[in-house]
Write a protein that holds these residues in place. Structure first.
Motif, short mmCIF file in Angstrom:
data_model
loop_
_atom_site.label_atom_id
_atom_site.label_comp_id
_atom_site.label_asym_id
_atom_site.label_seq_id
_atom_site.Cartn_x
_atom_site.Cartn_y
_atom_site.Cartn_z
N ASP A 1 31.99 32.35 44.76
CA ASP A 1 31.52 33.69 45.09
C ASP A 1 30.03 33.86 44.82
OD1 ASP A 1 31.55 36.27 45.97
OD2 ASP A 1 32.56 37.09 44.22
N THR B 1 34.94 22.87 48.85
CA THR B 1 35.88 23.99 48.88
C THR B 1 35.80 24.77 47.59
OG1 THR B 1 37.40 22.81 50.35
CG2 THR B 1 38.35 24.60 49.04
N ARG C 1 42.04 31.46 43.96
CA ARG C 1 41.39 31.68 45.25
C ARG C 1 41.85 30.65 46.27
NH1 ARG C 1 35.51 32.97 42.66
NH2 ARG C 1 36.07 35.03 41.91
N PRO C 2 41.78 31.01 47.55
CA PRO C 2 42.27 30.13 48.61
C PRO C 2 41.66 28.73 48.57
CG PRO C 2 41.74 32.30 49.51
CD PRO C 2 41.24 32.27 48.09
N VAL D 1 41.55 26.51 46.27
CA VAL D 1 41.04 25.96 45.01
C VAL D 1 42.10 25.11 44.31
CG1 VAL D 1 40.19 26.53 42.70
CG2 VAL D 1 39.27 27.71 44.71
N GLN E 1 34.19 28.77 46.80
CA GLN E 1 34.98 29.87 46.22
C GLN E 1 34.36 30.43 44.94
OE1 GLN E 1 37.35 31.56 47.49
NE2 GLN E 1 37.56 30.30 49.31
N ALA F 1 41.05 33.18 37.71
CA ALA F 1 40.60 33.83 38.94
C ALA F 1 40.18 32.81 39.99
CB ALA F 1 39.45 34.78 38.63
N LEU F 2 39.41 31.81 39.57
CA LEU F 2 38.95 30.79 40.51
C LEU F 2 40.13 29.99 41.05
CD1 LEU F 2 36.68 29.30 41.98
CD2 LEU F 2 36.44 27.85 39.94
N TYR F 3 41.03 29.57 40.16
CA TYR F 3 42.17 28.74 40.56
C TYR F 3 43.07 29.47 41.57
CZ TYR F 3 45.45 24.89 39.81
OH TYR F 3 46.25 23.78 39.97
#
Length: 175
Positions: free
Chosen positions: A169, A163, A31-32, A34, A167, A27-29
């Motif tokens: 969150d 960055t 994200r914009p 990342v 991300q 999910a993290l990877y």
């Protein structure tokens, strides 16, 4: 829980177990910014992306840790990194040869499997409570809790880390 604690409170263990590292990493990877940030830190600062994602997972749960387990470092060096080097070495040739492109895709799948195995091992290590410590309050920036900070020598490294941190969150703290 102290720096050398091997006991993880059951509520925290449950929270970590209900938030699998692999799912978090995917999910993290996705994200914009990342993926680009992680690859920059890996290629330019020598920071292992898998270890970085693991540390972000812990950070997201209000935890930090010391060094990564030596066995995981060996796995990354002896299994994951050679697969990555082979995959990258075939990039240009794969553009012109279908067979090489297919081989490169299989190597990519193997590399992903190797990274997943490393994350499984890191998650198991964390669930056992090895050397975890709670973050201080207010929560410090990600760069201050990473033992990898000495590898961040350029402004672009710090920008990539920010960055990544942006991300995570922060509007949805773990329950």
């Amino acid at each position: 829980m102290t720096d050398d604690s091997t006991e993880l409170p059951s509520t925290l263990r449950s929270r970590l177990a209900n938030s699998p590292l692999w799912d978090f990493a995917l999910a993290l990877y996705g994200r914009p910014g990342v993926e680009t940030a992680c690859l920059h830190l890996q290629d330019d600062a020598g920071i292992d992306v898998t270890e970085l994602l693991w540390r972000c997972w812990l950070y997201r749960h209000g935890l930090a840790t010391g060094e990564a387990p030596e066995a995981v470092g060996r796995w990354q060096a002896e299994v994951t990194a050679p697969l990555r080097r082979l995959r990258r070495a075939l990039k240009d040739e794969a553009r012109h040869r279908a067979g090489v492109a297919a081989l490169r895709e299989r190597l990519k799948a193997c590399e992903l499997d190797a990274e997943r195995e490393a994350l499984v091992r890191l998650e198991e290590h964390s669930l056992a409570g090895h050397a975890l410590r709670p973050l201080s309050q207010p929560v410090p920036g990600l760069e201050t809790v990473l033992p990898l900070v000495s590898q961040l020598q350029k402004k672009s490294h710090l920008f990539a880390l920010r960055t990544l941190e942006g991300q995570l969150d922060p509007s949805c703290p773990p329950s």
